[in-house]
Design an enzyme around this catalytic site. Structure first.
Site, PDB file in Angstrom:
ATOM      1  N   ALA A   1     110.883  59.954 -29.802  1.00  0.00           N
ATOM      2  CA  ALA A   1     111.856  59.469 -30.778  1.00  0.00           C
ATOM      3  C   ALA A   1     112.727  58.440 -30.069  1.00  0.00           C
ATOM      4  O   ALA A   1     112.847  58.466 -28.837  1.00  0.00           O
ATOM      5  CB  ALA A   1     112.696  60.635 -31.277  1.00  0.00           C
TER       6      ALA A   1
ATOM      7  N   GLY B   1     108.665  63.075 -29.331  1.00  0.00           N
ATOM      8  CA  GLY B   1     108.219  62.847 -30.715  1.00  0.00           C
ATOM      9  C   GLY B   1     106.826  62.236 -30.786  1.00  0.00           C
ATOM     10  O   GLY B   1     106.115  62.402 -31.782  1.00  0.00           O
TER      11      GLY B   1
ATOM     12  N   GLU C   1     104.568  65.056 -30.557  1.00  0.00           N
ATOM     13  CA  GLU C   1     104.697  65.805 -31.810  1.00  0.00           C
ATOM     14  C   GLU C   1     103.963  65.098 -32.950  1.00  0.00           C
ATOM     15  O   GLU C   1     103.320  65.737 -33.782  1.00  0.00           O
ATOM     16  CB  GLU C   1     106.186  65.999 -32.142  1.00  0.00           C
ATOM     17  CG  GLU C   1     106.839  66.977 -31.167  1.00  0.00           C
ATOM     18  CD  GLU C   1     108.356  67.001 -31.251  1.00  0.00           C
ATOM     19  OE1 GLU C   1     108.971  65.929 -31.372  1.00  0.00           O
ATOM     20  OE2 GLU C   1     108.930  68.099 -31.194  1.00  0.00           O
TER      21      GLU C   1
ATOM     22  N   GLU D   1     112.163  66.388 -23.679  1.00  0.00           N
ATOM     23  CA  GLU D   1     113.503  66.441 -24.292  1.00  0.00           C
ATOM     24  C   GLU D   1     114.515  67.186 -23.423  1.00  0.00           C
ATOM     25  O   GLU D   1     115.699  66.895 -23.450  1.00  0.00           O
ATOM     26  CB  GLU D   1     113.428  67.108 -25.673  1.00  0.00           C
ATOM     27  CG  GLU D   1     112.754  66.267 -26.749  1.00  0.00           C
ATOM     28  CD  GLU D   1     111.251  66.492 -26.829  1.00  0.00           C
ATOM     29  OE1 GLU D   1     110.669  67.036 -25.863  1.00  0.00           O
ATOM     30  OE2 GLU D   1     110.657  66.122 -27.856  1.00  0.00           O
TER      31      GLU D   1
HETATM   32  C1  LIG Z   1     111.726  63.924 -33.108  1.00  0.00           C
HETATM   33  C2  LIG Z   1     112.156  65.201 -32.615  1.00  0.00           C
HETATM   34  C3  LIG Z   1     112.805  65.218 -31.267  1.00  0.00           C
HETATM   35  C4  LIG Z   1     112.197  64.266 -30.376  1.00  0.00           C
HETATM   36  C5  LIG Z   1     112.906  63.821 -29.341  1.00  0.00           C
HETATM   37  C6  LIG Z   1     112.337  62.834 -28.440  1.00  0.00           C
HETATM   38  O1  LIG Z   1     111.239  62.368 -28.592  1.00  0.00           O
HETATM   39  S1  LIG Z   1     113.364  62.360 -27.195  1.00  0.00           S
HETATM   40  C7  LIG Z   1     112.417  61.183 -26.287  1.00  0.00           C
HETATM   41  C8  LIG Z   1     111.398  61.814 -25.417  1.00  0.00           C
HETATM   42  N1  LIG Z   1     110.790  60.781 -24.588  1.00  0.00           N
HETATM   43  C9  LIG Z   1     111.268  60.473 -23.365  1.00  0.00           C
HETATM   44  O2  LIG Z   1     112.216  61.049 -22.880  1.00  0.00           O
HETATM   45  C10 LIG Z   1     110.530  59.393 -22.651  1.00  0.00           C
HETATM   46  C11 LIG Z   1     111.480  58.220 -22.400  1.00  0.00           C
HETATM   47  N2  LIG Z   1     110.818  57.127 -21.729  1.00  0.00           N
HETATM   48  C12 LIG Z   1     110.526  57.162 -20.409  1.00  0.00           C
HETATM   49  O3  LIG Z   1     110.790  58.119 -19.705  1.00  0.00           O
HETATM   50  C13 LIG Z   1     109.882  55.941 -19.817  1.00  0.00           C
HETATM   51  O4  LIG Z   1     110.086  54.857 -20.709  1.00  0.00           O
HETATM   52  C14 LIG Z   1     108.370  56.094 -19.563  1.00  0.00           C
HETATM   53  C15 LIG Z   1     108.137  57.062 -18.400  1.00  0.00           C
HETATM   54  C16 LIG Z   1     107.641  56.573 -20.817  1.00  0.00           C
HETATM   55  C17 LIG Z   1     107.762  54.709 -19.185  1.00  0.00           C
HETATM   56  O5  LIG Z   1     108.482  54.157 -18.095  1.00  0.00           O
HETATM   57  P1  LIG Z   1     108.309  52.629 -17.731  1.00  0.00           P
HETATM   58  O6  LIG Z   1     109.097  52.397 -16.512  1.00  0.00           O
HETATM   59  O7  LIG Z   1     106.838  52.272 -17.728  1.00  0.00           O
HETATM   60  O8  LIG Z   1     108.923  51.841 -18.976  1.00  0.00           O
HETATM   61  P2  LIG Z   1     110.487  51.695 -19.316  1.00  0.00           P
HETATM   62  O9  LIG Z   1     111.207  52.958 -19.108  1.00  0.00           O
HETATM   63  O10 LIG Z   1     111.043  50.484 -18.669  1.00  0.00           O
HETATM   64  O11 LIG Z   1     110.389  51.473 -20.913  1.00  0.00           O
HETATM   65  C18 LIG Z   1     110.151  50.214 -21.501  1.00  0.00           C
HETATM   66  C19 LIG Z   1     111.161  50.026 -22.603  1.00  0.00           C
HETATM   67  O12 LIG Z   1     110.943  51.028 -23.590  1.00  0.00           O
HETATM   68  C20 LIG Z   1     112.150  51.733 -23.831  1.00  0.00           C
HETATM   69  N3  LIG Z   1     111.861  53.114 -24.185  1.00  0.00           N
HETATM   70  C21 LIG Z   1     110.928  53.930 -23.667  1.00  0.00           C
HETATM   71  N4  LIG Z   1     110.963  55.130 -24.260  1.00  0.00           N
HETATM   72  C22 LIG Z   1     111.949  55.056 -25.192  1.00  0.00           C
HETATM   73  C23 LIG Z   1     112.467  55.978 -26.123  1.00  0.00           C
HETATM   74  N5  LIG Z   1     111.950  57.207 -26.269  1.00  0.00           N
HETATM   75  N6  LIG Z   1     113.472  55.582 -26.886  1.00  0.00           N
HETATM   76  C24 LIG Z   1     113.985  54.357 -26.803  1.00  0.00           C
HETATM   77  N7  LIG Z   1     113.518  53.432 -25.948  1.00  0.00           N
HETATM   78  C25 LIG Z   1     112.518  53.795 -25.145  1.00  0.00           C
HETATM   79  C26 LIG Z   1     112.918  51.623 -22.523  1.00  0.00           C
HETATM   80  O13 LIG Z   1     114.284  51.859 -22.731  1.00  0.00           O
HETATM   81  C27 LIG Z   1     112.602  50.207 -22.134  1.00  0.00           C
HETATM   82  O14 LIG Z   1     113.396  49.331 -22.899  1.00  0.00           O
HETATM   83  P3  LIG Z   1     114.272  48.184 -22.149  1.00  0.00           P
HETATM   84  O15 LIG Z   1     115.111  48.874 -21.151  1.00  0.00           O
HETATM   85  O16 LIG Z   1     113.233  47.297 -21.514  1.00  0.00           O
HETATM   86  O17 LIG Z   1     115.020  47.560 -23.276  1.00  0.00           O
END
Ligand SMILES: CCC/C=C/C(=O)SCCNC(=O)CCNC(=O)[C@H](O)C(C)(C)COP(=O)([O-])OP(=O)([O-])OC[C@H]1O[C@@H](n2cnc3c(N)ncnc32)[C@H](O)[C@@H]1OP(=O)([O-])[O-]
Length: 300
Positions: free
Chosen positions: A108, A151, A154, A174
Site C-alpha cells: 500500500a 498490500g 495481499e 508492515e
Molecule cells: C492494505 C493493507 C495494509 C497494507 C500495508 C502495506 O502494504 S504497508 C507497505 C508495505 N511495503 C513495504 O514496507 C515496502 C516498502 N518499500 C521498500 O522497502 C523498498 O522500496 C523496496 C525494498 C521494495 C525496494 O527498494 P529499492 O531501494 O529497490 O527502491 P526504493 O526504496 O528506492 O523505491 C523506489 C521508489 O518507490 C517508492 N516506494 C516503494 N515502496 C513504496 C510504498 N509501499 N509506498 C510508497 N512508495 C513506495 C520509494 O519511496 C521510492 O520513491 P522515491 O523515494 O524515489 O520517490
C-alpha cells in the site's frame, strides 16, 4: 465499459525497473476464443494499463513504476473498475494482473497513508474497497515478478492463482512500519502457509523467495524468467475455453472451502454439482465425451 490500452503488449522489453513485463503475441499459438480485438484507449486510467490479451483474457498491468507500483487509493479504484468491467464482459473468461519486472507491487502507498488518523480511517472505511477484487466471479491470475510486499502480497493472494517469476519476493513487512497487514495478510497467508511460517513472516517482516513460496504452497509455481505473464495468459486462455458457468461454480466452490466447515462445504459443492445438470454445457460436455468429439461450450 472496459477501458483498454495496448501499450504494455507493444512495449519492448526494457531493462529498467519500470519496464512492464513482456508478452509475446499469443494469438497465433492459442486457440481463438473471442473475436474481440484489443481496443485502444490509452490514458483512460492513470495507474494501470488494461488490454485484451486475446483468447478471452484481459490483462491488467499495474503501472506506477516510479513508486514500485505502490497501491494508492486511485490505483485500487481503477483496478476495481477494470476488474468489474472484465467481469461483466461476456467475451472475457479470465483476468491476469501483473506489475513490472522489479515489482508486482511494493505494498500500500505508505506516503499516502502516513498521516492518517484513526477516526478518518475508521469512518471512511479505509481500504474497505480493497475487498472488491475478491468478489469478482471470473478467475483472476496474478503474474508476479519482483516485490510483492504488504498490500502487494495481499493483492496477489486475493487472486485465484499465483504464478511467479524466479525473482519474485513475497512478504508482509508492515511490522517494520508499526502496523500489521490490513488486507488479508494475516488471514490468507496463514491459510496458505500455516501458522508457524506466517507468524515468522508477519512478526519479523522477512520475505520469502519464489522457490520458498512454491515449496510452501503460497503460489502454484515458479515460471521461467521472462515468461510469467505469457504463462499466466495461457492459463487464463485455457480457463476461458471451458464452460463459464462451471468455471464460476468451481471458483465459488473452492473459495467456500476457506469459509465453511467441511460438512457444509461438501454439501455446498454437491448442490453446485447437481445444479450444473441444468446447464447446456453439461449436456454438451458429457455428450461430446460420449461421442468422442471436442466439446463446444456456449456458457449456458
Ligand atoms: C492494505 C493493507 C495494509 C497494507 C500495508 C502495506 O502494504 S504497508 C507497505 C508495505 N511495503 C513495504 O514496507 C515496502 C516498502 N518499500 C521498500 O522497502 C523498498 O522500496 C523496496 C525494498 C521494495 C525496494 O527498494 P529499492 O531501494 O529497490 O527502491 P526504493 O526504496 O528506492 O523505491 C523506489 C521508489 O518507490 C517508492 N516506494 C516503494 N515502496 C513504496 C510504498 N509501499 N509506498 C510508497 N512508495 C513506495 C520509494 O519511496 C521510492 O520513491 P522515491 O523515494 O524515489 O520517490
Amino acid at each position: 465499459m472496459l477501458r483498454t490500452a495496448t501499450a504494455t503488449l507493444r512495449a519492448p522489453l526494457r531493462s529498467s525497473a519500470a519496464a512492464p513485463l513482456r508478452v509475446r503475441a499469443l494469438h497465433s499459438t492459442l486457440p481463438r476464443l473471442t473475436a474481440t480485438p484489443p481496443t485502444t484507449d490509452a490514458g483512460a486510467y492513470k495507474n494501470i494499463l488494461v488490454s485484451a490479451a486475446g483468447n478471452g483474457v484481459t490483462l491488467i498491468t499495474l503501472n506506477r513504476p516510479k513508486a514500485l507500483n505502490a497501491l494508492n487509493s486511485e490505483l485500487f479504484t481503477e483496478l476495481n473498475e477494470a476488474t468489474a468491467a472484465a467481469d461483466e464482459d461476456p467475451s472475457v473468461g479470465a483476468i491476469v494482473i501483473t506489475g513490472s519486472e522489479k515489482a508486482f507491487a511494493a505494498g500500500a502507498d505508505i506516503k499516502e497513508m502516513r498521516n492518517k488518523e484513526f477516526a478518518e480511517a475508521y469512518k471512511g472505511n479505509f481500504l474497505g474497497h480493497w475487498t472488491k477484487i475478491s468478489q469478482i466471479r471470473k478467475p483472476i491470475i496474478a503474474a508476479v515478478s519482483g516485490y510483492a510486499l504488504g498490500g502487494g502480497c495481499e493483492l496477489a493472494m486475493m487472486c485465484d492463482i499465483i504464478l511467479a517469476a524466479p525473482n519474485a519476493n513475497f512478504g508482509q513487512p508492515e511490522i517494520n512500519l508499526g502496523v500489521i497487514p490490513g488486507a488479508g495478510g494475516s488471514q490468507r497467508l496463514t491459510h496458505a502457509l500455516g501458522k508457524s511460517l506466517s507468524m515468522e513472516i508477519v512478526l519479523t517482516g522477512k520475505n520469502v523467495t519464489a522457490d520458498d513460496a512454491e515449496r510452501h504452497g503460497l503460489i502454484s509455481r515458479v515460471v521461467r524468467e521472462g515468461d510469467v505473464v505469457e504463462e499466466a495468459i495461457k492459463v487464463g486462455a485455457t480457463i476461458a475455453k471451458k464452460g463459464q458457468v462451471a468455471v464460476q461454480a468451481a471458483k465459488e466452490a473452492v473459495n467456500a472451502s476457506f469459509e465453511l466447515p467441511l460438512a457444509e462445504g461438501l454439501r455446498f459443492e454437491r448442490r453446485l454439482f447437481q445444479a450444473l445438470f441444468a446447464t447446456k454445457d453439461q449436456k454438451e460436455g458429457m455428450g461430446a465425451f460420449a461421442e468422442k468429439r471436442k466439446a463446444k461450450f456456449t456458457n449456458e
